[in-house]
Scaffold this motif. Structure first.
Motif, PDB file in Angstrom:
ATOM      1  N   GLU A 136      53.483 -60.133 -14.660  1.00 56.17           N
ATOM      2  CA  GLU A 136      52.701 -60.368 -15.860  1.00 56.17           C
ATOM      3  C   GLU A 136      51.403 -61.096 -15.532  1.00 56.17           C
ATOM      4  O   GLU A 136      51.351 -61.942 -14.637  1.00 56.17           O
ATOM      5  N   ARG A 137      50.373 -60.764 -16.285  1.00 57.56           N
ATOM      6  CA  ARG A 137      49.084 -61.437 -16.133  1.00 57.56           C
ATOM      7  C   ARG A 137      48.470 -61.591 -17.510  1.00 57.56           C
ATOM      8  O   ARG A 137      48.793 -60.858 -18.452  1.00 57.56           O
ATOM      9  N   ASP A 138      47.575 -62.570 -17.644  1.00 60.84           N
ATOM     10  CA  ASP A 138      46.882 -62.811 -18.902  1.00 60.84           C
ATOM     11  C   ASP A 138      45.519 -62.144 -18.862  1.00 60.84           C
ATOM     12  O   ASP A 138      44.690 -62.423 -17.982  1.00 60.84           O
ATOM     13  N   LEU A 139      45.295 -61.230 -19.827  1.00 65.54           N
ATOM     14  CA  LEU A 139      44.061 -60.464 -19.904  1.00 65.54           C
ATOM     15  C   LEU A 139      43.428 -60.661 -21.270  1.00 65.54           C
ATOM     16  O   LEU A 139      44.136 -60.854 -22.269  1.00 65.54           O
ATOM     17  N   GLU A 140      42.099 -60.587 -21.319  1.00 63.88           N
ATOM     18  CA  GLU A 140      41.389 -60.553 -22.588  1.00 63.88           C
ATOM     19  C   GLU A 140      40.587 -59.254 -22.655  1.00 63.88           C
ATOM     20  O   GLU A 140      39.846 -58.930 -21.727  1.00 63.88           O
ATOM     21  N   LEU A 141      40.756 -58.535 -23.753  1.00 63.98           N
ATOM     22  CA  LEU A 141      40.075 -57.265 -23.963  1.00 63.98           C
ATOM     23  C   LEU A 141      38.936 -57.516 -24.947  1.00 63.98           C
ATOM     24  O   LEU A 141      39.159 -57.716 -26.137  1.00 63.98           O
ATOM     25  N   TRP A 142      37.710 -57.526 -24.416  1.00 62.95           N
ATOM     26  CA  TRP A 142      36.523 -57.880 -25.202  1.00 62.95           C
ATOM     27  C   TRP A 142      35.946 -56.630 -25.866  1.00 62.95           C
ATOM     28  O   TRP A 142      35.690 -55.613 -25.207  1.00 62.95           O
ATOM     29  N   LEU A 143      35.711 -56.723 -27.176  1.00 68.32           N
ATOM     30  CA  LEU A 143      35.104 -55.634 -27.929  1.00 68.32           C
ATOM     31  C   LEU A 143      33.583 -55.694 -27.774  1.00 68.32           C
ATOM     32  O   LEU A 143      33.021 -56.761 -27.539  1.00 68.32           O
ATOM     33  N   PRO A 144      32.888 -54.564 -27.913  1.00 66.81           N
ATOM     34  CA  PRO A 144      31.424 -54.567 -27.765  1.00 66.81           C
ATOM     35  C   PRO A 144      30.755 -55.377 -28.866  1.00 66.81           C
ATOM     36  O   PRO A 144      31.051 -55.194 -30.054  1.00 66.81           O
ATOM     37  N   TYR A 145      29.848 -56.252 -28.468  1.00 69.89           N
ATOM     38  CA  TYR A 145      29.226 -57.165 -29.433  1.00 69.89           C
ATOM     39  C   TYR A 145      28.342 -56.446 -30.439  1.00 69.89           C
ATOM     40  O   TYR A 145      28.027 -56.982 -31.518  1.00 69.89           O
ATOM     41  N   TYR A 146      27.920 -55.218 -30.152  1.00 74.28           N
ATOM     42  CA  TYR A 146      26.999 -54.482 -31.006  1.00 74.28           C
ATOM     43  C   TYR A 146      27.710 -53.497 -31.927  1.00 74.28           C
ATOM     44  O   TYR A 146      27.074 -52.743 -32.642  1.00 74.28           O
ATOM     45  N   ASP A 147      29.052 -53.471 -31.929  1.00 77.77           N
ATOM     46  CA  ASP A 147      29.822 -52.582 -32.790  1.00 77.77           C
ATOM     47  C   ASP A 147      30.709 -53.386 -33.733  1.00 77.77           C
ATOM     48  O   ASP A 147      31.269 -54.416 -33.347  1.00 77.77           O
ATOM     49  N   ALA A 148      30.872 -52.899 -34.953  1.00 77.41           N
ATOM     50  CA  ALA A 148      31.948 -53.352 -35.824  1.00 77.41           C
ATOM     51  C   ALA A 148      33.168 -52.504 -35.475  1.00 77.41           C
ATOM     52  O   ALA A 148      33.099 -51.269 -35.524  1.00 77.41           O
ATOM     53  N   VAL A 149      34.279 -53.127 -35.098  1.00 77.73           N
ATOM     54  CA  VAL A 149      35.400 -52.398 -34.500  1.00 77.73           C
ATOM     55  C   VAL A 149      36.684 -52.609 -35.303  1.00 77.73           C
ATOM     56  O   VAL A 149      37.156 -53.743 -35.444  1.00 77.73           O
ATOM     57  N   GLU A 150      37.230 -51.515 -35.814  1.00 77.34           N
ATOM     58  CA  GLU A 150      38.544 -51.525 -36.446  1.00 77.34           C
ATOM     59  C   GLU A 150      39.588 -51.187 -35.380  1.00 77.34           C
ATOM     60  O   GLU A 150      39.469 -50.174 -34.677  1.00 77.34           O
TER      61      GLU A 150
END
Length: 389
Positions: A136-150
């Motif tokens: 197991e590892r800890d990951l962060e999945l970053w959304l694009p700052y220029y999109d509104a993301v559902e």
């Protein structure tokens, strides 16, 4: 390979102040519903909906992760080609994988045609492979700052859970397009994300491109947002739009701070003045586009004489912000001032100019983030924490 569906839970989502259940998935917001109803123009509708700093914090041993999204980006028209959106996975502050995803819907807007019509587009999938190490590892999945993301659906080839709270310092930041990340290549290249990853803190980025206007609903949102440190980068948008005179600016800053203090009576607050921007250092706004240049290039629409009659320049704002903090520190020892020129000043501009004479490019975004991490989040913050105990 068959992937298992993973429920996207609120505990996985970081950097949002509210999550909306849409019937298809979860839509992160950086303003609560009551504040969104007070937004005064269509441009802020889109920029405040964009996912600056929003990410999924995951713990997994998966080798493959897929995220289905419905994303919306601002565009001049509904048809022109646009570069793909970039989703990123980080581990211990470093990017370990990226996924380029086609643009979905578009928010068609220009300041000449400020209607903000939505042109619907398809869902898309961000796919990451080759991740597994068997543990197991800890990951962060970053959304694009220029999109509104559902967020529609998460899949993986191994169980995925929300990361437990690490107890890291919670940092809430408010600012303009510079803090939102405009002109950065990716979300982790925006200066607040650079700073947060470098210092190992939890970021909530409440920067709204073109809309750091001392809005009362933004102050109330910050008041209600859990935070161990709050930073406010104020000034450039007020000059951009020439929306305020010094007579209104002084009490507006005081009122903004008073509102935040209602919810954070002991939280350290750092008031950050503008970085260097040559056109409006001593001249008043608004900033306008140079009609003699084909490319985007900002110049001052006002003069130095206008500043003498109460219009705002960046030098005038820096002087006043420092004076406000100095005055308020008699009763508020946890309020501090940071000169924005220490993050990017005149000498920096000579060495690494702003590509449009207003916004930092990717190199300067990273420079500002590294300096902010070292001078505030890493060095200054422990002092602030000690002062609050």
């Amino acid at each position: 390979m068959t992937l298992q569906r993973i429920a996207i839970t609120p505990a996985m989502v970081r950097g949002a102040v509210e999550l909306e259940e849409t019937g298809r998935g979860l839509l992160p917001h950086r303003l609560p519903r009551w504040a969104r109803r007070q937004i005064p123009d269509r441009f802020m509708v889109q920029t405040s909906a964009e996912s600056a700093g929003v990410r999924l914090a995951l713990r997994t041993a998966a080798d493959v992760i897929e995220l289905d999204v419905q994303a919306r980006r601002i565009a001049d028209d509904a048809e022109a080609p646009m570069p793909p959106s970039v989703y990123e996975l980080t581990e211990r502050g470093a990017v370990v994988a990226t996924a380029a995803v086609p643009v979905g819907s578009r928010f068609v807007f220009t300041f000449d045609r400020p209607y903000g019509e939505v042109a619907p587009g398809p869902d898309a999938t961000a796919r990451f492979t080759g991740l597994g190490t068997g543990t197991e590892r800890d990951l962060e999945l970053w959304l694009p700052y220029y999109d509104a993301v559902e967020l529609l659906e998460l899949r993986a080839d191994a169980p995925v859970a929300a990361q437990p709270d690490s107890g890291a310092l919670r940092w809430a930041h408010h600012g303009s397009s510079i803090s939102h990340g405009y002109r950065a290549d990716t979300t982790t290249g925006t200066w607040p994300a650079v700073a947060a990853l470098r210092a190992g803190v939890h970021l909530t980025n409440l920067a709204f491109s073109g809309n750091a206007m001392l809005d009362p609903f933004t102050a109330r949102t910050l008041r209600d947002t859990p935070a161990d440190l709050i930073t406010l980068k104020i000034g450039i948008n007020l000059v951009n739009g020439d929306v305020m005179r010094m007579r209104a600016f002084r009490p507006a800053v005081d009122g903004f701070l008073d509102t935040i203090r209602e919810g954070h009576p002991a939280t350290p607050i750092v008031l950050v003045s503008p970085i260097w921007c040559a056109p409006v250092e001593t001249a008043a706004g608004p900033t306008i586009q140079d009609p003699d240049r084909a490319e985007e290039w900002s110049i001052a629409g006002g003069t130095e004489a206008d500043v003498l009659t109460g219009h705002l320049s960046l030098q005038a704002i820096r002087t006043e912000l420092a004076a406000i903090v100095d005055r308020r520190q008699d009763d508020d020892h946890r309020l501090h001032y940071l000169d924005g020129l220490s993050l990017y000043g005149e000498q920096d501009a000579a060495a690494t100019p702003l590509p449009d004479n207003l916004h930092p490019g990717p190199d300067v975004q990273r420079l500002i983030g590294e300096r902010f991490a070292d001078r505030v989040l890493i060095e200054f913050t422990p002092e602030l924490q000690r002062s609050s105990t």
